[in-house]
Write an enzyme that holds these catalytic residues in place. Structure first.
Site, PDB file in Angstrom:
ATOM      1  N   HIS A   1       0.864  -1.180   0.000  1.00 13.10           N
ATOM      2  CA  HIS A   1       0.000   0.000   0.000  1.00 13.10           C
ATOM      3  C   HIS A   1       0.900   1.230   0.000  1.00 13.10           C
ATOM      4  O   HIS A   1       2.039   1.187   0.490  1.00 13.10           O
ATOM      5  CB  HIS A   1      -0.879   0.019   1.244  1.00 13.10           C
ATOM      6  CG  HIS A   1      -1.900  -1.067   1.277  1.00 13.10           C
ATOM      7  ND1 HIS A   1      -3.020  -0.988   2.058  1.00 13.10           N
ATOM      8  CD2 HIS A   1      -1.979  -2.268   0.635  1.00 13.10           C
ATOM      9  CE1 HIS A   1      -3.750  -2.075   1.900  1.00 13.10           C
ATOM     10  NE2 HIS A   1      -3.127  -2.874   1.042  1.00 13.10           N
TER      11      HIS A   1
ATOM     12  N   GLU B   1       0.960   3.979   1.777  1.00 20.08           N
ATOM     13  CA  GLU B   1       1.428   4.426   3.092  1.00 20.08           C
ATOM     14  C   GLU B   1       2.503   3.481   3.651  1.00 20.08           C
ATOM     15  O   GLU B   1       3.498   3.930   4.219  1.00 20.08           O
ATOM     16  CB  GLU B   1       0.259   4.508   4.080  1.00 20.08           C
ATOM     17  CG  GLU B   1      -0.863   5.420   3.639  1.00 20.08           C
ATOM     18  CD  GLU B   1      -1.965   4.733   2.836  1.00 20.08           C
ATOM     19  OE1 GLU B   1      -3.092   5.253   2.839  1.00 20.08           O
ATOM     20  OE2 GLU B   1      -1.707   3.676   2.209  1.00 20.08           O
TER      21      GLU B   1
ATOM     22  N   CYS C   1      -6.377   1.919   5.493  1.00 17.12           N
ATOM     23  CA  CYS C   1      -6.951   0.666   5.987  1.00 17.12           C
ATOM     24  C   CYS C   1      -6.398   0.411   7.389  1.00 17.12           C
ATOM     25  O   CYS C   1      -5.553   1.158   7.894  1.00 17.12           O
ATOM     26  CB  CYS C   1      -6.600  -0.477   5.042  1.00 17.12           C
ATOM     27  SG  CYS C   1      -4.836  -0.899   5.050  1.00 17.12           S
TER      28      CYS C   1
ATOM     29  N   CYS D   1      -2.504   0.124   7.415  1.00 15.68           N
ATOM     30  CA  CYS D   1      -1.802   1.397   7.245  1.00 15.68           C
ATOM     31  C   CYS D   1      -1.993   2.300   8.460  1.00 15.68           C
ATOM     32  O   CYS D   1      -1.062   2.981   8.893  1.00 15.68           O
ATOM     33  CB  CYS D   1      -2.267   2.096   5.972  1.00 15.68           C
ATOM     34  SG  CYS D   1      -1.798   1.194   4.479  1.00 15.68           S
TER      35      CYS D   1
END
Length: 174
Positions: free
Chosen positions: A56, A58, A89, A92
């Site tokens: 992801h 992040e 999410c 993260c």
């Protein structure tokens, strides 16, 4: 909630990263790491390129710049901010807590996996004490449009269900 010109500048950089991600066939999520008002790094989601569920935007930032974040926390007590085009999410958000991010600014809510609505008071004390300031909505239409473009390019039932979630969410904005 008022955003500053700096906030707009940093989020525009995150949006550019999201656009790059979309062109590469990944979820269009971009993120920018800022420490004490200075850009430390920017990146995007690379889930499909890396074939790694941890990729992801992040997480990619925190993985790459973890030592700079730690140094900021340990030495200078700098203000750590993450600008991201999609609501973080749980993974993260948790990584942001562990890295002691002070502020998370996200553009578009994520009706499927967004975790910023958690009640931090229900978490163990350490997490509660580390909870960042979370602000949302800066350029949300642009980020929303990128997500819709990505989702519509997929022809699977899984993505059709996600599209419905996003469309329902947008109706609530009005």
């Amino acid at each position: 909630m008022g955003f500053s010109k700096k906030d707009e500048f940093f989020m525009n950089l995150a949006i550019k990263e999201a656009e790059k991600s979309l062109k590469k066939g990944n979820y269009p999520v971009g993120a920018v790491l800022v420490i004490s008002g200075k850009i430390i790094g920017k990146t995007s989601n690379s889930l499909h390129i890396d074939k790694n569920l941890f990729s992801h935007a992040e997480i990619n930032l925190m993985r790459k710049y973890s030592s700079k974040i730690k140094k900021s926390v340990d030495i200078s007590k700098g203000k750590i901010e993450i600008y991201t085009t999609l609501e973080p999410c749980l993974m993260c958000l948790g990584s942001s807590l562990m890295h002691r991010v002070n502020r998370i600014i996200f553009s578009c809510p994520d009706p499927r996996c967004g975790a910023t609505g958690l009640d931090e008071k229900t978490l163990p004390k350490w997490y509660f004490k580390q909870w960042p300031k979370i602000e949302e909505g800066l350029f949300k239409e642009k980020s929303y449009d990128l997500m819709i473009e990505y989702i519509k390019s997929k022809n699977q039932k899984f993505f059709k269900d996600i599209l419905k979630m996003y469309e329902t969410m947008k109706k609530e904005w009005k």
